[in-house]
Write an enzyme that holds these catalytic residues in place. Structure first.
Site, PDB file in Angstrom:
ATOM      1  N   GLU A 120       1.311  -7.708 -13.057  1.00  0.00           N
ATOM      2  CA  GLU A 120       1.482  -8.645 -11.945  1.00  0.00           C
ATOM      3  C   GLU A 120       0.135  -8.861 -11.266  1.00  0.00           C
ATOM      4  OE1 GLU A 120       4.264  -9.543  -8.019  1.00  0.00           O
ATOM      5  OE2 GLU A 120       4.478  -7.621  -9.049  1.00  0.00           O
ATOM      6  N   GLY A 252      -0.189  -0.147  -4.622  1.00  0.00           N
ATOM      7  CA  GLY A 252       0.533   1.081  -4.332  1.00  0.00           C
ATOM      8  C   GLY A 252       1.409   1.494  -5.491  1.00  0.00           C
ATOM      9  N   ALA A 253       2.128   0.505  -6.047  1.00  0.00           N
ATOM     10  CA  ALA A 253       3.025   0.779  -7.169  1.00  0.00           C
ATOM     11  C   ALA A 253       3.473  -0.550  -7.751  1.00  0.00           C
ATOM     12  CB  ALA A 253       4.228   1.602  -6.715  1.00  0.00           C
ATOM     13  N   MET A 254       4.128  -0.486  -8.913  1.00  0.00           N
ATOM     14  CA  MET A 254       4.583  -1.693  -9.600  1.00  0.00           C
ATOM     15  C   MET A 254       5.965  -1.465 -10.186  1.00  0.00           C
ATOM     16  SD  MET A 254       4.032  -4.771 -10.403  1.00  0.00           S
ATOM     17  CE  MET A 254       5.230  -5.759 -11.297  1.00  0.00           C
ATOM     18  N   ASN A 256       7.818  -2.533 -12.621  1.00  0.00           N
ATOM     19  CA  ASN A 256       8.150  -2.877 -14.007  1.00  0.00           C
ATOM     20  C   ASN A 256       9.542  -2.358 -14.386  1.00  0.00           C
ATOM     21  OD1 ASN A 256       5.227  -3.550 -14.349  1.00  0.00           O
ATOM     22  ND2 ASN A 256       5.040  -1.329 -14.233  1.00  0.00           N
ATOM     23  N   HIS A 288      11.053   0.983  -2.150  1.00  0.00           N
ATOM     24  CA  HIS A 288      10.675  -0.424  -2.324  1.00  0.00           C
ATOM     25  C   HIS A 288      10.661  -0.803  -3.801  1.00  0.00           C
ATOM     26  CE1 HIS A 288       8.436  -4.149  -1.260  1.00  0.00           C
ATOM     27  NE2 HIS A 288       7.911  -3.974  -2.471  1.00  0.00           N
ATOM     28  N   GLU A 289      10.007  -0.014  -4.625  1.00  0.00           N
ATOM     29  CA  GLU A 289       9.897  -0.365  -6.037  1.00  0.00           C
ATOM     30  C   GLU A 289      11.248  -0.271  -6.737  1.00  0.00           C
ATOM     31  OE1 GLU A 289       7.216  -1.785  -6.771  1.00  0.00           O
ATOM     32  OE2 GLU A 289       6.110  -1.095  -5.013  1.00  0.00           O
ATOM     33  N   HIS A 292      13.394  -3.300  -6.034  1.00  0.00           N
ATOM     34  CA  HIS A 292      12.981  -4.483  -6.784  1.00  0.00           C
ATOM     35  C   HIS A 292      13.822  -4.672  -8.044  1.00  0.00           C
ATOM     36  CE1 HIS A 292       9.731  -6.680  -5.025  1.00  0.00           C
ATOM     37  NE2 HIS A 292       8.898  -5.666  -4.951  1.00  0.00           N
ATOM     38  N   GLU A 311       9.241 -10.277  -2.476  1.00  0.00           N
ATOM     39  CA  GLU A 311       8.536  -9.254  -1.707  1.00  0.00           C
ATOM     40  C   GLU A 311       9.028  -9.157  -0.265  1.00  0.00           C
ATOM     41  OE1 GLU A 311       6.976  -7.017  -2.991  1.00  0.00           O
ATOM     42  OE2 GLU A 311       6.331  -7.815  -4.934  1.00  0.00           O
TER      43      GLU A 311
END
Length: 847
Positions: A120, A252-254, A256, A288-289, A292, A311
């Site tokens: 991303e 911070g993080a993703m 996927n 949060h991740e 998603h 987001e």
């Protein structure tokens, strides 16, 4: 391939891709410098007259075929074009890439011997040729071949053998959610049983030596999965959920799909190496991740202009989660403070843009506080306007209607219109109008009727001079002069330039408790008296407006000290100490009342009042106020400190974190009086990082930290995340006049590197966010920062562009400082080889 020339992308020009992607097969032959990626992609025409175009950057094309027949596509400006059939066809390509040379940390790269990805927003095009856009969704099969023991990708594992593994993701996803990790890693396992009874395997993968720092992250993940089922009815949809900790990571993080990749600072923690703030941040980021999975993965955004759709909504959901598992009032205060400190600042400067921008050059430059935090405030306002039941019904409809789709803001608002049967076209303006509305409040009282007149306006922002009234939910209550609530919280729907609301049947003029819960992201302009604010500080039933009354009293006092040389207001100080001493309140909330307005915020207030802020003077006044508060509280502060010491083992619970925070806030003031004696004692006796790091910072701030810094480094030299803290403290504490020389010295430290984003932000970011240090009148701060920014840009353009935003307030300072900052920005922008990311940011900053 060369970088293409900068091109502005416009929302109005959106055109769907002319083909659907039915399925993607990828095979990776991993090699540090010569990784080969073979893609087999099934395309079906979907109408329209387009040239078949795929994105690709930093790729060497080895061969390409259509339905097994070799083709010779044209590659120019990071785009591949080719003649294709007018019926479904299979595209095959093999490319070679160099993960080891990829210092941009976008696409496939290496971190400490580990292969990992970040796709991303547009990183997948650095892996293979593909329509790298969020509205192209497909299922993926992935085969990884390499000599490392752990080979991971999205979805569920299907087969594995010696030196290879295969994964299948059955859920259609855009390429930005693709992930691959390969390394010598250790798994910290867990399990979760879903609402429907399925068992999900959980793993957190870490480097050797980090296995003891995963427990809290696993607890947070399980807590998040349970919360999303209970509150939103969202069940996890794969058989396995993996998290991998990576040291070199821009974000911070993703999120996927099924394989979340985390900056190690956002997942690894222990009582010895991590502060309470680290634990709370990790808990929130993991939530949060994970959230998603539905708000971002199962339903994604049609194009990057709709970024806040995933987001903003997911930030709001993680804020709800944190409010539920910790202190809701404290979380709300923290969220508002962050919004004002980052997003209001953004809205007030040259980087202002709408929640849904109209155009961009580099999408990575729009991962901003406006997209995230202001976007979350829009969700909160919408929930306030329609009510809890309608919000839940609208979300259920959103998930049911749009599962598996790439959506727009219009799709999002439509479900609310369908559920509530109300027209939200006026509310939609929040997504297109930049800037922070200013809300002027006027009051009158006559014959038992209280009249409240609201008037809204928004200042011009870049590209937007004409502003229109917005829908503002204004929550308020009324207190009598003795502090008793006489009118409970009511939400007004304010939609015009100016409007008057009334409350009847009152016996005396009430005191307004305005914008309760911070019901809208606006700047409140009120002539409320000091006496009314003191009553609100002591008696208001709404925790946020009670805290806000104290903040406004502090602001009024400190601005008077700065502009008029006034002495600290003892009445305000005593009122604050009275609230802080109230043991019936949550310790974390009491800590909030001990805070002071941020120096950067005071600079903006002074600028808005038509004066030229002096960062050094603001720092001096802030220190003067700290001393006054410490002196006035010299009897109560030791008791607060002693009463909030914790016996027993460390626990990162809300209560224990609150008590440590309150005690350390008291310690900060005590240190102003005792010369650091108590801080030194706590530093030597600390049994956790929170209790060790706070006194270290205080000792450095008082100029007594050299020995403690040396001891701290010797103790923690083997812990990279702790050494980040060591760098940050030295960059942000101590005498501002000495900061530039400290930073210069630390740049040459053997543990410092610009290649690691955490380390670069720890030193340079901390320095730049300390106004009195960064804005020294000799310009040394600007010169040092610009020199390093140019070096970072050559390595990692995304990181450099984000770090360039420290200059966004340059125009509010005096002519000398403005000239030096402009010079620093121009040198950085005009550097030969300056990236598109940094050039766009500095063009916007310079106007």
């Amino acid at each position: 391939m060369k970088d293409s020339a900068p091109q502005t992308i416009f929302l109005k020009d959106y055109t769907p891709f002319g083909w659907t992607v039915d399925h993607v097969d990828l095979t990776f032959h991993l090699h540090p410098t010569k990784t080969r990626v073979r893609s087999v992609i099934r395309f079906t025409p979907s109408g329209g007259d387009q040239t078949f175009t795929l994105h690709g950057e930093e790729l060497t094309l080895l061969d390409a075929k259509i339905d097994g027949t070799p083709v010779s596509p044209l590659i120019k400006d990071n785009l591949l074009t080719c003649e294709v059939p007018d019926h479904p066809f299979t595209w095959e390509a093999e490319v070679e890439i160099n993960p080891q040379a990829n210092s941009a940390l976008s696409g496939l790269y290496m971190s400490n011997g580990m292969y990992c990805t970040q796709c991303e927003a547009e990183g997948f095009r650095r892996i293979t040729f593909y329509p790298d856009r969020p509205d192209v969704m497909a299922t993926f099969d992935v085969r990884i071949e390499g000599d490392l023991p752990v080979l991971l990708s999205n979805g569920n594992p299907t087969k594995a053998g010696d030196g290879w593994a295969e994964w299948r993701d059955p859920w259609p996803k855009p390429a930005y959610l693709f992930a691959l990790v390969a390394g010598d890693l250790h798994a910290h396992p867990g399990t979760f049983k879903t609402l429907s009874g399925r068992d999900v395997e959980l793993n957190i993968y870490v480097r050797d030596g980090d296995q003891d720092k995963c427990d809290f992250a696993m607890e947070s993940l399980i807590k998040s999965m349970d919360w999303d089922e209970r509150v939103y009815g969202r069940e996890y949809d794969l058989d396995i959920f993996n998290i991998v900790a990576v040291d070199d990571f821009n974000m911070g993080a993703m999120e996927n799909k099924g394989l979340n990749i985390f900056n190690s600072s956002a997942v690894l923690c222990s009582d010895k190496t991590s502060t309470d703030a680290n634990f709370e941040r990790i808990e929130a980021i993991i939530a949060h991740e994970y959230f998603h999975n539905w708000t971002g993965n199962r339903i994604t955004c049609r194009d990057w202009f709709q970024l806040s759709l995933k987001e903003g909504l997911t930030v709001f959901r993680d804020q709800q989660f944190s409010a539920d598992v910790r202190s809701a009032p404290v979380r709300r205060i923290d969220d508002v403070a962050a919004l004002r400190g980052r997003q209001f600042r953004e809205d007030a400067g040259p980087l202002a843009h709408p929640v849904r921008p109209e155009s961009f050059v580099e999408i990575n430059n729009f991962y901003t506080a406006t997209i995230y935090e202001k976007g979350a405030e829009l969700i909160r306002m919408l929930k306030t306007l329609v009510g809890d039941a309608a919000y839940k019904a609208a979300l259920d409809l959103y998930f049911n209607r749009h599962d598996g789709q790439a959506c727009t803001i219009e799709d999002w608002l439509q479900v609310f219109e369908d559920v509530t049967d109300r027209d939200l076209s006026h509310f939609k303006a929040w997504y297109s109008q930049a800037g922070t509305p200013k809300l002027a409040v006027k009051e009158s009282f006559e014959n038992g009727t209280y009249s409240l007149t609201l008037e809204q306006s928004t200042d011009p922002t870049p590209g937007q001079t004409d502003k229109h009234p917005l829908v503002i939910p204004f929550a308020f209550g009324l207190l009598d002069p003795q502090g008793k609530e006489v009118h409970p919280t009511q939400v007004l729907e304010f939609t015009k330039d100016r409007e008057t609301f009334t409350v009847d049947g009152l016996s005396e003029k009430p005191i307004l408790s305005a914008l309760r819960g911070f019901s809208a992201p606006v700047i409140l302009q009120s002539g409320q008296s000091k006496s009314d604010r003191l009553i609100l500080l002591s008696h208001d039933t709404d925790p946020f407006t009670r805290w806000e009354a104290g903040r406004l009293l502090d602001r009024q006092m400190m601005v008077d000290m700065i502009l008029n040389g006034a002495a600290p207001d003892q009445g305000v100080i005593q009122a604050k100490l009275s609230v802080v001493s109230d043991t019936t309140l949550d310790p974390a909330l009491r800590e909030q009342f001990m805070g002071r307005p941020a120096q950067d915020y005071l600079a903006q207030v002074i600028h808005d009042a038509g004066h030229m802020p002096d960062p050094v003077q603001i720092y001096q006044v802030s220190e003067q106020y700290r001393m006054a508060l410490a002196t006035a509280g010299q009897e109560v502060l030791p008791k607060i400190y002693a009463d909030n010491q914790i016996d027993g083992p460390y626990r990162p619970t809300a209560l224990d974190c609150g008590k440590r925070g309150l005690a350390n806030a008291a310690l900060a003031l005590i240190t102003k009086l005792d010369g650091g004696k108590l801080a030194q004692q706590q530093f030597l006796n600390a049994n956790n990082m929170t209790q060790q790091l706070t006194p270290l910072s205080l000792l450095v701030g008082e100029g007594q930290g050299d020995a403690a810094l040396a001891q701290f480094y010797d103790q923690w030299a083997h812990e990279r995340l702790v050494i980040d803290k060591w760098f940050a403290i030295q960059a942000s504490s101590g005498q501002p006049t000495e900061a530039a020389s400290r930073v210069t010295r630390l740049l040459d430290h053997p543990d410092f590197t610009l290649k690691n984003p955490n380390r670069a932000r720890a030193l340079l970011g901390s320095f730049a966010m300390t106004p009195a240090a960064f804005h020294q009148l000799d310009g040394s701060g600007y010169e040092i920062y610009a020199q390093q920014l140019m070096k970072i840009d050559a390595l990692n353009p995304q990181l450099a562009a984000r770090m360039s935003t420290v200059f966004e307030t340059w125009a509010r300072y005096d002519a000398d400082r403005q000239a030096m900052m402009r010079d620093a920005m121009e040198k950085t922008r005009n550097r030969k080889g300056a990236s598109r990311d940094v050039s766009e940011m500095l063009d916007r900053l310079l106007g």
